[in-house]
Design a protein around this motif. Structure first.
Motif, PDB file in Angstrom:
ATOM      1  N   LEU A 122      49.394  48.512  29.167  1.00 38.83           N
ATOM      2  CA  LEU A 122      48.760  47.645  30.171  1.00 38.83           C
ATOM      3  C   LEU A 122      47.696  46.769  29.520  1.00 38.83           C
ATOM      4  N   ARG A 123      47.911  45.449  29.552  1.00 40.46           N
ATOM      5  CA  ARG A 123      47.051  44.539  28.795  1.00 40.46           C
ATOM      6  C   ARG A 123      46.490  43.391  29.635  1.00 40.46           C
ATOM      7  N   ASN A 124      46.166  43.669  30.895  1.00 38.21           N
ATOM      8  CA  ASN A 124      45.601  42.612  31.742  1.00 38.21           C
ATOM      9  C   ASN A 124      44.124  42.879  31.992  1.00 38.21           C
ATOM     10  N   LEU A 350      56.443  40.826  16.922  1.00 35.63           N
ATOM     11  CA  LEU A 350      56.202  42.242  16.667  1.00 35.63           C
ATOM     12  C   LEU A 350      56.744  43.168  17.741  1.00 35.63           C
ATOM     13  N   GLY A 351      56.505  42.782  19.001  1.00 35.89           N
ATOM     14  CA  GLY A 351      56.825  43.745  20.043  1.00 35.89           C
ATOM     15  C   GLY A 351      56.918  43.179  21.443  1.00 35.89           C
ATOM     16  N   ALA A 352      56.705  44.060  22.410  1.00 27.64           N
ATOM     17  CA  ALA A 352      56.857  43.756  23.835  1.00 27.64           C
ATOM     18  C   ALA A 352      56.011  42.559  24.259  1.00 27.64           C
ATOM     19  N   ILE A 353      56.489  41.842  25.271  1.00 29.54           N
ATOM     20  CA  ILE A 353      55.679  40.783  25.881  1.00 29.54           C
ATOM     21  C   ILE A 353      54.927  41.453  27.030  1.00 29.54           C
ATOM     22  N   ARG A 354      53.633  41.632  26.848  1.00 29.48           N
ATOM     23  CA  ARG A 354      52.855  42.440  27.788  1.00 29.48           C
ATOM     24  C   ARG A 354      51.966  41.609  28.711  1.00 29.48           C
ATOM     25  N   SER A 355      51.900  40.310  28.502  1.00 33.95           N
ATOM     26  CA  SER A 355      51.071  39.478  29.371  1.00 33.95           C
ATOM     27  C   SER A 355      51.604  38.052  29.336  1.00 33.95           C
ATOM     28  N   ILE A 356      51.674  37.404  30.513  1.00 31.40           N
ATOM     29  CA  ILE A 356      52.152  36.011  30.609  1.00 31.40           C
ATOM     30  C   ILE A 356      51.202  35.230  31.508  1.00 31.40           C
ATOM     31  N   ARG A 357      50.846  34.016  31.102  1.00 34.06           N
ATOM     32  CA  ARG A 357      49.976  33.151  31.912  1.00 34.06           C
ATOM     33  C   ARG A 357      50.451  31.702  31.817  1.00 34.06           C
ATOM     34  N   TYR A 358      50.415  30.994  32.951  1.00 32.79           N
ATOM     35  CA  TYR A 358      50.634  29.547  32.965  1.00 32.79           C
ATOM     36  C   TYR A 358      49.300  28.839  33.164  1.00 32.79           C
ATOM     37  N   THR A 359      49.177  27.643  32.592  1.00 30.55           N
ATOM     38  CA  THR A 359      48.001  26.829  32.922  1.00 30.55           C
ATOM     39  C   THR A 359      48.180  26.316  34.350  1.00 30.55           C
ATOM     40  N   ILE A 395      45.986  43.428  21.496  1.00 30.42           N
ATOM     41  CA  ILE A 395      45.548  42.423  22.475  1.00 30.42           C
ATOM     42  C   ILE A 395      45.262  43.119  23.809  1.00 30.42           C
ATOM     43  N   SER A 396      44.020  42.999  24.294  1.00 27.89           N
ATOM     44  CA  SER A 396      43.647  43.652  25.558  1.00 27.89           C
ATOM     45  C   SER A 396      43.966  42.770  26.762  1.00 27.89           C
TER      46      SER A 396
END
Length: 435
Positions: A122-124, A350-359, A395-396
């Motif tokens: 969990l990285r949000n 490297l690994g999982a996509i754990r966070s996504i953001r749009y402008t 990445i937090s």
């Protein structure tokens, strides 16, 4: 979601290299600490332009070059998978991208701001509310950092007992003790922290104390995985909580009460509401995500393509396309007009996509891996061009400011934990006419 698997369990190759070997531990700490200002040495944009490492890592004193260490990390980093070999299985579908673009320039690395993580999936935990104001988790504290004054202050401390100072029906007046915060969201002066035992702690930033406490469930597997704050068509402030008990709950913060509760067949790791408020993207412990009607929770369409569990989702502001991030190392872009398959699949290093953001203007989409890489894609190019932000550390969280001018990235590391700040590049070509 793995219950007991936390950050302490991860083999940190970075620790072995940076915290042993040539750095000599205490010597480097003395060099890196500014006793006059009582804080870790930060890195400015000017110093980075002169060749200083943006994280302040003294490569010249290490027995390994940055390039060699990057190669080692790429070869040795272990991506966590619930479905074995999911990263290899998805690779052949991914689009090639042009990576030499620069959309956001490095501004500052603030090492006095220690961004931390409690659960490795969990990285949000980083949220910007303006181009200068950002909120993040640092151990048991929610910290506000101003990049304008380079000052931080504690907004909420959950290490002891936290109880609401306002009375609302359904609010747990006894509060909580030693909440382990798994997810965070901040928007429109509202801060919502979600915990490992299904806790939800709500605080208005312009009011003293906590206004509302709720426990979503008393199930053993109750962790709050994600929180999404939004405004309804009438302007009322709500938030959606995604939980490991397979539930998605909508809370009305005007009335301080639960307004909807949908139940699914697997733990829900992330939920995103469409800009018009009509649809929900729901992803979790199943390779298939679902698009559901936000009024009744009924499935509108399945989202088939990922091969592992998903932990991230986000809508483009146009309300037509959206993205999902998965442990198969891909982010998939979907179009409402044809949901039979994703429009494109974008690959992590490297690994999982754990966070996504749009402008907020829809021009860029950022996706964060578990460590080392944040990718910023140009949406207008059809996601074919990207900027790859390359650093070292877990990445937090990451967040664009509402005006799109800033991008903040939280880095969790024993020595080099920090907050990275980037500023949007502007091409003021119209000024050329003056010259």
């Amino acid at each position: 979601m793995a219950d007991e698997y936390e950050m302490e369990d991860i083999d940190d190759d970075m620790d072995d290299e940076f915290h042993g070997r040539d750095m000599g531990g205490s010597d480097s700490d003395v060099d890196e600490y500014d006793y006059m200002n009582n804080k870790m040495q930060d890195t400015s944009a000017a110093e980075a332009r002169r060749g200083k490492d943006i994280q302040g890592i003294p490569w010249e004193r290490l027995s390994i070059t940055r390039e060699k260490y990057r190669q080692t990390r790429l070869e040795q980093y272990k991506n966590y998978e619930n479905i074995p070999q999911s990263g290899e299985a998805s690779e052949k579908e991914c689009s090639a991208t042009k990576k030499e673009c620069l959309y956001y320039e490095f501004r500052r690395n603030s090492r006095s701001v220690k961004s931390t993580i409690l659960h490795f999936q969990l990285r949000n935990l980083v949220w910007a509310t303006s181009k200068h104001d950002v909120y993040l988790m640092s151990h048991f504290s929610v910290i506000h950092w101003s990049s304008l004054t380079c000052a931080k202050n504690e907004v909420l401390n959950v290490s002891g007992h936290v109880a609401p100072c306002e009375k609302h029906p359904g609010s747990l007046l006894e509060g909580f003790t030693q909440t382990q915060v798994s997810t965070l969201a901040v928007k429109d002066n509202l801060l919502v922290a979600g915990g490992f035992q299904g806790e939800l702690i709500c605080k208005y930033l312009d009011r003293p104390g906590v206004c509302f406490c709720s426990r979503t469930t008393y199930d053993d597997n109750a962790i709050t995985n994600a929180v999404d704050i939004y405004n309804t068509a009438s302007g009322a402030l709500h938030f959606i909580a995604s939980n490991n008990d397979c539930g998605v709950r909508d809370f009305d913060m005007e009335k301080f009460q639960l307004s909807k509760h949908f139940h699914f067949s697997w733990p829900v790791n992330h939920t995103s509401l469409s800009p018009d408020g009509k649809l929900l993207v729901v992803v979790g412990d199943d390779p298939e995500g679902i698009l559901v009607d936000s009024r009744n929770g009924k499935t509108v369409a399945p989202l088939c393509g990922h091969v592992d569990y998903s932990f991230a989702s986000a809508w483009h502001p146009d309300g037509i396309t959206f993205a999902t991030g998965n442990q198969d190392k891909t982010c998939r872009i979907w179009d409402l007009r044809n949901l039979s398959k994703s429009v494109t699949a974008l690959k992590g290093n490297l690994g999982a996509i754990r966070s996504i953001r749009y402008t907020s203007d829809g021009r860029y989409m950022a996706m964060a891996e578990p460590a080392d890489f944040v990718h910023v894609f140009d949406v207008k190019s059809g996601y074919e061009e990207e900027q790859e932000i390359d650093f070292f550390g877990e990445i937090s969280g990451m967040s664009f400011s509402p005006d799109t001018e800033s991008l903040f990235v939280g880095v969790w590391d024993r020595t080099y934990g920090s907050l990275l700040e980037f500023g949007r590049r502007h091409n003021y070509s119209y000024l050329d006419t003056i010259i």
